[in-house]
Design a protein around this motif. Structure first.
Motif, PDB file in Angstrom:
ATOM      1  N   PHE A 192       0.800  -1.172   0.093  1.00  0.00           N
ATOM      2  CA  PHE A 192      -0.028  -0.021   0.121  1.00  0.00           C
ATOM      3  C   PHE A 192       0.840   1.278   0.016  1.00  0.00           C
ATOM      4  CE2 PHE A 192       0.785  -0.364   4.526  1.00  0.00           C
ATOM      5  CZ  PHE A 192       1.047   0.848   4.889  1.00  0.00           C
ATOM      6  N   ILE A 193       2.214   1.110   0.525  1.00  0.00           N
ATOM      7  CA  ILE A 193       2.814   2.516   0.469  1.00  0.00           C
ATOM      8  C   ILE A 193       3.343   2.860  -1.000  1.00  0.00           C
ATOM      9  CG2 ILE A 193       5.190   3.264   1.471  1.00  0.00           C
ATOM     10  CD1 ILE A 193       4.979   1.206   3.681  1.00  0.00           C
ATOM     11  N   ALA A 194       3.561   1.989  -1.681  1.00  0.00           N
ATOM     12  CA  ALA A 194       3.756   2.388  -2.965  1.00  0.00           C
ATOM     13  C   ALA A 194       2.631   2.501  -3.966  1.00  0.00           C
ATOM     14  CB  ALA A 194       4.645   1.097  -3.615  1.00  0.00           C
ATOM     15  N   GLU A 195       1.445   1.701  -3.709  1.00  0.00           N
ATOM     16  CA  GLU A 195       0.566   1.637  -4.326  1.00  0.00           C
ATOM     17  C   GLU A 195      -0.361   2.905  -4.373  1.00  0.00           C
ATOM     18  OE1 GLU A 195      -1.430  -1.938  -3.692  1.00  0.00           O
ATOM     19  OE2 GLU A 195       0.105  -2.902  -5.118  1.00  0.00           O
ATOM     20  N   ASP A 196      -0.588   3.130  -2.691  1.00  0.00           N
ATOM     21  CA  ASP A 196      -1.543   4.519  -2.260  1.00  0.00           C
ATOM     22  C   ASP A 196      -0.929   5.647  -2.196  1.00  0.00           C
ATOM     23  OD1 ASP A 196      -3.443   2.266  -2.247  1.00  0.00           O
ATOM     24  OD2 ASP A 196      -3.432   2.074  -0.092  1.00  0.00           O
ATOM     25  N   TYR A 197       0.657   5.679  -1.734  1.00  0.00           N
ATOM     26  CA  TYR A 197       1.166   6.842  -1.330  1.00  0.00           C
ATOM     27  C   TYR A 197       2.412   7.133  -2.334  1.00  0.00           C
ATOM     28  CZ  TYR A 197      -1.494   6.472   2.793  1.00  0.00           C
ATOM     29  OH  TYR A 197      -2.529   6.444   3.818  1.00  0.00           O
ATOM     30  N   GLY A 198       2.759   6.235  -3.437  1.00  0.00           N
ATOM     31  CA  GLY A 198       3.923   6.422  -4.425  1.00  0.00           C
ATOM     32  C   GLY A 198       5.052   6.921  -3.619  1.00  0.00           C
ATOM     33  N   LYS A 199       5.113   5.935  -2.598  1.00  0.00           N
ATOM     34  CA  LYS A 199       6.622   6.340  -1.961  1.00  0.00           C
ATOM     35  C   LYS A 199       7.152   4.827  -1.824  1.00  0.00           C
ATOM     36  CE  LYS A 199       5.382   9.944  -0.240  1.00  0.00           C
ATOM     37  NZ  LYS A 199       6.019  11.266  -0.487  1.00  0.00           N
ATOM     38  N   PRO A 200       8.679   4.653  -2.150  1.00  0.00           N
ATOM     39  CA  PRO A 200       9.346   3.203  -2.291  1.00  0.00           C
ATOM     40  C   PRO A 200       9.719   2.899  -0.849  1.00  0.00           C
ATOM     41  CG  PRO A 200      10.900   5.408  -2.665  1.00  0.00           C
ATOM     42  CD  PRO A 200       9.447   5.965  -2.519  1.00  0.00           C
ATOM     43  N   LEU A 201       9.797   1.576  -0.636  1.00  0.00           N
ATOM     44  CA  LEU A 201      10.221   0.832   0.465  1.00  0.00           C
ATOM     45  C   LEU A 201      10.877  -0.062   0.290  1.00  0.00           C
ATOM     46  CD1 LEU A 201       8.640   0.304   3.895  1.00  0.00           C
ATOM     47  CD2 LEU A 201       9.793  -1.682   2.742  1.00  0.00           C
ATOM     48  N   VAL A 202      12.331  -0.286   0.845  1.00  0.00           N
ATOM     49  CA  VAL A 202      13.318  -1.328   0.718  1.00  0.00           C
ATOM     50  C   VAL A 202      13.345  -1.909   2.041  1.00  0.00           C
ATOM     51  CG1 VAL A 202      15.626  -1.964   0.075  1.00  0.00           C
ATOM     52  CG2 VAL A 202      14.218  -0.133  -1.284  1.00  0.00           C
ATOM     53  N   VAL A 203      13.168  -3.243   2.260  1.00  0.00           N
ATOM     54  CA  VAL A 203      13.343  -3.918   3.340  1.00  0.00           C
ATOM     55  C   VAL A 203      14.897  -4.137   3.318  1.00  0.00           C
ATOM     56  CG1 VAL A 203      13.032  -6.302   4.459  1.00  0.00           C
ATOM     57  CG2 VAL A 203      10.981  -5.038   3.353  1.00  0.00           C
ATOM     58  N   ALA A 204      15.507  -3.962   4.550  1.00  0.00           N
ATOM     59  CA  ALA A 204      16.762  -3.955   4.861  1.00  0.00           C
ATOM     60  C   ALA A 204      17.222  -4.759   5.815  1.00  0.00           C
ATOM     61  CB  ALA A 204      17.304  -2.454   5.178  1.00  0.00           C
TER      62      ALA A 204
END
Length: 380
Positions: free
Chosen positions: A213-225
């Motif tokens: 949802f972070i990418a789909e709804d808010y257009g923000k990238p996330l990388v699990v680290a």
């Protein structure tokens, strides 16, 4: 140590820092107009300061420290309720060590223990289960605390107690979930966040898709680290490359540990024992819908809230933070720890005013332990 040291090698670290600088130049980020990346996990916050990554990366990048410390986000009212249970003469109260010194409104669990309450530090809920077996005449309560990382072990302990019919064991459930507070932060118009470094241990349990949802709804990238210096630098680079290319995706840098769909055994145990609470209070964020877990009806006999008529079972109450304590603002990224007027003076690890100075994952503890503004070289 071989497989750890290769993730702390200064040579590739310097190469990654140079690549980060090049991507920041492409984006046009500067010290005055930086890219804001939030590391959600408190373990990442400590790694960033332990290795001085905040000072080694170029000035066009700013780390925002998120609410990824379960001890820190627990409201003071829940600590008070722990103490209320623990001070009952029939109770042996068991807890992880991180929670022992978190202040309530009147005292901490450590202080309640000094006052005579039978409070014992354990390393696992299975330890608490064994204490219950050995003390059938006492009520043994385990302080169930943590994100999805620790939730499965508590669930498995409740299942074991149910199979054995161990009636003197119960859990004071304060387990919470990661995705819901991220949504709350993204919905906050005052927050400026360009991307996220996602939690490694939580994702080991839930996988990567709960963050879609972070990418789909808010257009923000996330990388699990992962948690080593090269893990974090590579993850930051991956986030920045997405921003530079106009992408917003969920990527997994920590694939050597984190499976795409999580751990099916852990997820099954969680689904069997827990259900979402309608609402749960977070320090600094207030009530967030469906962000906490409660024990299902089938296992209600092992629910300490129901057994002792406390907490949400009795109508939860909210307690204001101590005057001058800025834990809520620090934990949600609105303020750096050193900007708090109590930091290092009225609030120290020896005499903490708030939870962020106590927990091993708290941002204030990280700043205090590693000097905050002190630069460091990657470990050799």
């Amino acid at each position: 140590m071989k497989h750890v040291q290769e993730f702390r090698d200064p040579k590739p670290a310097k190469a990654l820092i140079a690549r980060i600088g090049a991507v920041l130049d492409r984006i046009g980020a500067t010290a005055e107009k930086p890219v804001h990346i939030m590391e959600i996990c408190g373990g990442h916050t400590h790694a960033i300061f332990r290795y001085g990554l905040d000072k080694l990366v170029p000035p066009g990048l700013e780390f925002i420290h998120g609410p990824g410390c379960p001890v820190c986000v627990l409201p003071m009212s829940r600590v008070d309720e722990c103490i209320e249970i623990a001070e009952r003469p029939e109770v042996i109260f068991t807890t992880f060590g991180d929670a022992m010194r978190v202040p309530g409104t009147g005292k901490s669990l450590m202080q309640a223990k000094a006052d005579g309450a039978d409070i014992r530090m354990v390393y696992s809920p299975l330890d608490a289960l064994e204490i219950a077996r050995r003390n059938p005449e006492r009520e043994v309560v385990f302080f169930g605390l943590g994100f999805e990382t620790t939730t499965p072990s508590t669930a498995l302990s409740i299942q074991a107690a149910a199979r054995e019919g161990l009636a003197n064991f119960s859990v004071f459930c304060n387990h919470i979930t990661v995705p819901h507070p991220i949504r709350a932060l993204l919905d906050d118009p005052h927050m400026v966040l360009d991307g996220f470094v996602g939690p490694g241990h939580v994702s080991m349990v839930i996988g990567v898709h709960p963050y879609d949802f972070i990418a789909e709804d808010y257009g923000k990238p996330l990388v699990v680290a992962g948690f080593e210096p090269l893990d974090l630098l590579q993850s930051v680079l991956m986030v920045l490359e997405q921003i530079a290319e106009g992408r917003a995706e969920i990527e997994n840098q920590y694939a050597r540990v984190v499976p795409e769909h999580g751990n099916p055994v852990s997820l099954a145990a969680i689904a069997d024992v827990y259900e979402a609470r309608p609402s749960f209070e977070w320090r600094g964020l207030g009530e967030i819908d469906a962000s906490g877990l409660r024990i299902r009806e089938a296992y209600r006999a092992w629910d300490a809230e129901e057994k002792f008529g406390i907490g949400y079972a009795a109508g939860a109450r909210s307690v204001a933070e101590p005057e001058g304590c800025m834990c809520g603002a620090v934990m949600t990224g609105r303020m750096k720890p050193v900007a708090c007027p109590q930091f290092g003076t009225g609030c120290t690890p020896e005499m903490p005013l708030g939870a962020l100075m106590v927990s091993s994952e708290g941002a204030c503890a990280a700043y205090y332990q590693y000097g905050g503004a002190r630069a460091a070289e990657p470990a050799e």
